[in-house]
Write a protein that holds these residues in place. Sequence first.
Motif, PDB file in Angstrom:
ATOM      1  N   SER A 133       0.830  -1.209   0.000  1.00  0.00           N
ATOM      2  CA  SER A 133       0.000   0.000   0.000  1.00  0.00           C
ATOM      3  C   SER A 133       0.864   1.258   0.000  1.00  0.00           C
ATOM      4  O   SER A 133       0.496   2.273  -0.600  1.00  0.00           O
ATOM      5  N   PHE A 134       2.029   1.203   0.655  1.00  0.00           N
ATOM      6  CA  PHE A 134       2.940   2.340   0.659  1.00  0.00           C
ATOM      7  C   PHE A 134       3.450   2.612  -0.756  1.00  0.00           C
ATOM      8  O   PHE A 134       3.484   3.761  -1.211  1.00  0.00           O
ATOM      9  N   THR A 135       3.831   1.550  -1.455  1.00  0.00           N
ATOM     10  CA  THR A 135       4.297   1.696  -2.839  1.00  0.00           C
ATOM     11  C   THR A 135       3.179   2.216  -3.738  1.00  0.00           C
ATOM     12  O   THR A 135       3.415   3.060  -4.620  1.00  0.00           O
ATOM     13  N   MET A 136       1.949   1.752  -3.525  1.00  0.00           N
ATOM     14  CA  MET A 136       0.806   2.225  -4.316  1.00  0.00           C
ATOM     15  C   MET A 136       0.570   3.715  -4.087  1.00  0.00           C
ATOM     16  O   MET A 136       0.218   4.448  -5.016  1.00  0.00           O
ATOM     17  N   LEU A 137       0.765   4.182  -2.838  1.00  0.00           N
ATOM     18  CA  LEU A 137       0.621   5.609  -2.551  1.00  0.00           C
ATOM     19  C   LEU A 137       1.685   6.426  -3.276  1.00  0.00           C
ATOM     20  O   LEU A 137       1.399   7.493  -3.821  1.00  0.00           O
ATOM     21  N   LEU A 138       2.932   5.917  -3.288  1.00  0.00           N
ATOM     22  CA  LEU A 138       3.993   6.603  -4.023  1.00  0.00           C
ATOM     23  C   LEU A 138       3.644   6.708  -5.502  1.00  0.00           C
ATOM     24  O   LEU A 138       3.858   7.755  -6.140  1.00  0.00           O
ATOM     25  N   ASP A 139       3.095   5.629  -6.073  1.00  0.00           N
ATOM     26  CA  ASP A 139       2.686   5.645  -7.485  1.00  0.00           C
ATOM     27  C   ASP A 139       1.609   6.701  -7.725  1.00  0.00           C
ATOM     28  O   ASP A 139       1.652   7.436  -8.722  1.00  0.00           O
ATOM     29  N   LEU A 140       0.637   6.775  -6.818  1.00  0.00           N
ATOM     30  CA  LEU A 140      -0.452   7.741  -6.965  1.00  0.00           C
ATOM     31  C   LEU A 140       0.060   9.175  -6.892  1.00  0.00           C
ATOM     32  O   LEU A 140      -0.339  10.040  -7.686  1.00  0.00           O
ATOM     33  N   LEU A 141       0.953   9.445  -5.950  1.00  0.00           N
ATOM     34  CA  LEU A 141       1.495  10.796  -5.799  1.00  0.00           C
ATOM     35  C   LEU A 141       2.290  11.207  -7.032  1.00  0.00           C
ATOM     36  O   LEU A 141       2.188  12.348  -7.493  1.00  0.00           O
ATOM     37  N   ARG A 142       3.087  10.286  -7.574  1.00  0.00           N
ATOM     38  CA  ARG A 142       3.860  10.608  -8.780  1.00  0.00           C
ATOM     39  C   ARG A 142       2.950  10.827  -9.986  1.00  0.00           C
ATOM     40  O   ARG A 142       3.237  11.639 -10.852  1.00  0.00           O
ATOM     41  N   ALA A 144      -0.231  11.951  -9.761  1.00  0.00           N
ATOM     42  CA  ALA A 144      -1.073  13.126  -9.553  1.00  0.00           C
ATOM     43  C   ALA A 144      -0.295  14.439  -9.619  1.00  0.00           C
ATOM     44  O   ALA A 144      -0.844  15.460 -10.049  1.00  0.00           O
ATOM     45  N   ILE A 145       0.976  14.419  -9.188  1.00  0.00           N
ATOM     46  CA  ILE A 145       1.763  15.652  -9.096  1.00  0.00           C
ATOM     47  C   ILE A 145       2.945  15.566 -10.055  1.00  0.00           C
ATOM     48  O   ILE A 145       3.818  14.707  -9.901  1.00  0.00           O
ATOM     49  N   GLU A 146       2.966  16.423 -10.999  1.00  0.00           N
ATOM     50  CA  GLU A 146       4.024  16.403 -12.004  1.00  0.00           C
ATOM     51  C   GLU A 146       5.362  16.824 -11.390  1.00  0.00           C
ATOM     52  O   GLU A 146       5.425  17.737 -10.568  1.00  0.00           O
ATOM     53  N   ASP A 147       6.412  16.116 -11.766  1.00  0.00           N
ATOM     54  CA  ASP A 147       7.797  16.418 -11.339  1.00  0.00           C
ATOM     55  C   ASP A 147       8.017  16.258  -9.833  1.00  0.00           C
ATOM     56  O   ASP A 147       8.963  16.822  -9.282  1.00  0.00           O
ATOM     57  N   ILE A 148       7.150  15.511  -9.144  1.00  0.00           N
ATOM     58  CA  ILE A 148       7.383  15.279  -7.720  1.00  0.00           C
ATOM     59  C   ILE A 148       8.592  14.359  -7.550  1.00  0.00           C
ATOM     60  O   ILE A 148       8.785  13.418  -8.320  1.00  0.00           O
ATOM     61  N   CYS A 149       9.412  14.660  -6.568  1.00  0.00           N
ATOM     62  CA  CYS A 149      10.672  13.932  -6.382  1.00  0.00           C
ATOM     63  C   CYS A 149      10.487  12.860  -5.302  1.00  0.00           C
ATOM     64  O   CYS A 149      10.739  13.096  -4.119  1.00  0.00           O
ATOM     65  N   LEU A 150      10.029  11.669  -5.710  1.00  0.00           N
ATOM     66  CA  LEU A 150       9.801  10.575  -4.784  1.00  0.00           C
ATOM     67  C   LEU A 150      10.346   9.277  -5.371  1.00  0.00           C
ATOM     68  O   LEU A 150      10.365   9.111  -6.591  1.00  0.00           O
ATOM     69  N   PRO A 151      10.802   8.361  -4.526  1.00  0.00           N
ATOM     70  CA  PRO A 151      11.231   7.049  -5.028  1.00  0.00           C
ATOM     71  C   PRO A 151      10.041   6.253  -5.538  1.00  0.00           C
ATOM     72  O   PRO A 151       8.883   6.586  -5.255  1.00  0.00           O
ATOM     73  N   LYS A 152      10.328   5.160  -6.256  1.00  0.00           N
ATOM     74  CA  LYS A 152       9.260   4.372  -6.854  1.00  0.00           C
ATOM     75  C   LYS A 152       8.701   3.317  -5.907  1.00  0.00           C
ATOM     76  O   LYS A 152       7.524   2.968  -6.003  1.00  0.00           O
ATOM     77  N   PHE A 153       9.552   2.803  -5.008  1.00  0.00           N
ATOM     78  CA  PHE A 153       9.135   1.668  -4.186  1.00  0.00           C
ATOM     79  C   PHE A 153       9.426   1.936  -2.710  1.00  0.00           C
ATOM     80  O   PHE A 153      10.261   2.783  -2.356  1.00  0.00           O
ATOM     81  N   TYR A 154       8.752   1.176  -1.856  1.00  0.00           N
ATOM     82  CA  TYR A 154       9.009   1.254  -0.416  1.00  0.00           C
ATOM     83  C   TYR A 154      10.461   0.921  -0.106  1.00  0.00           C
ATOM     84  O   TYR A 154      11.084   1.559   0.752  1.00  0.00           O
ATOM     85  N   TYR A 155      11.008  -0.071  -0.807  1.00  0.00           N
ATOM     86  CA  TYR A 155      12.386  -0.486  -0.554  1.00  0.00           C
ATOM     87  C   TYR A 155      13.359   0.666  -0.780  1.00  0.00           C
ATOM     88  O   TYR A 155      14.295   0.868   0.001  1.00  0.00           O
ATOM     89  N   GLU A 156      13.138   1.454  -1.839  1.00  0.00           N
ATOM     90  CA  GLU A 156      14.016   2.595  -2.117  1.00  0.00           C
ATOM     91  C   GLU A 156      13.880   3.664  -1.036  1.00  0.00           C
ATOM     92  O   GLU A 156      14.868   4.305  -0.658  1.00  0.00           O
ATOM     93  N   THR A 157      12.666   3.849  -0.544  1.00  0.00           N
ATOM     94  CA  THR A 157      12.440   4.813   0.536  1.00  0.00           C
ATOM     95  C   THR A 157      13.194   4.389   1.792  1.00  0.00           C
ATOM     96  O   THR A 157      13.841   5.203   2.457  1.00  0.00           O
TER      97      THR A 157
END
Length: 245
Positions: A133-142, A144-157
């Motif tokens: 679910s954490f990874t799915m949230l990261l996907d949604l944020l990326r 929804a928000i253009e050029d947001i600087c977030l990793p792709k997966f929970y493991y990277e976070t």
Amino acid sequence: MILCPCRDCGNGICRTRDDVEAHLFWRGLKPEYCNWTAHGETSFTNDIGSHSIDVDNVNDDMEGLLNDVFGFESNTTDEREESNKPNADAAKFNKLISDSQQELFPIYKNFSKLDFLIRLLQLKCLGNWTQKSFTMLLDLLREAIEDICLPKFYYETKKIIQDLGLSYKKYDACRNDCILYWGPHEFKNECNICNESRWVTEDSTSKDISSKKNKKVAGKVMWHFPLTSRLQRLFMSSKTASNMI
């Protein structure tokens, strides 16, 4: 045995249920114990301020936090470049400083990349989110928000945050809590006390447990949070060191 929440024990002593019932009857419940976190109740309540999340103050002192963790000062770029040459800790420090100064997305000053990731992981712990679910949230944020600087997966976070310290170690354990597969038992495939298999899979006869081809899943895992590093952090932090005397 359960933690006794009476006035005297204060969730600090384990007792039998009968003893706990007697203590509560004669001594009463610990007054400030309203959220039963020590007895299975989730800590994510409407009173979120009691869990050190100040939603009105998003400008956390990330640089001060990093200075406390690593013992470095980050006043100038020249000092950071000088400290980065021979020291592995300095390299981690500089990377985290860079993340703490990187905007989450262009023209947004309230959160840095590091600050936002720490907040997300804090919410994950309080809300019992799964890694998926954490990874799915990261996907949604990326998305929804253009050029947001977030990793792709929970493991990277987790890799970004783990350099802050306070990490944990995982040890395979006997399903009946007889032994830890650590030290002299590290490479065993079954418990030498109850003869229970270490693995979930039926085929546990292979002795080469390091082989990727024969990779198995442990039946039980213990998470160990080393005490030494946490005590060191309390002494290193400018906010808590005075309370350790």
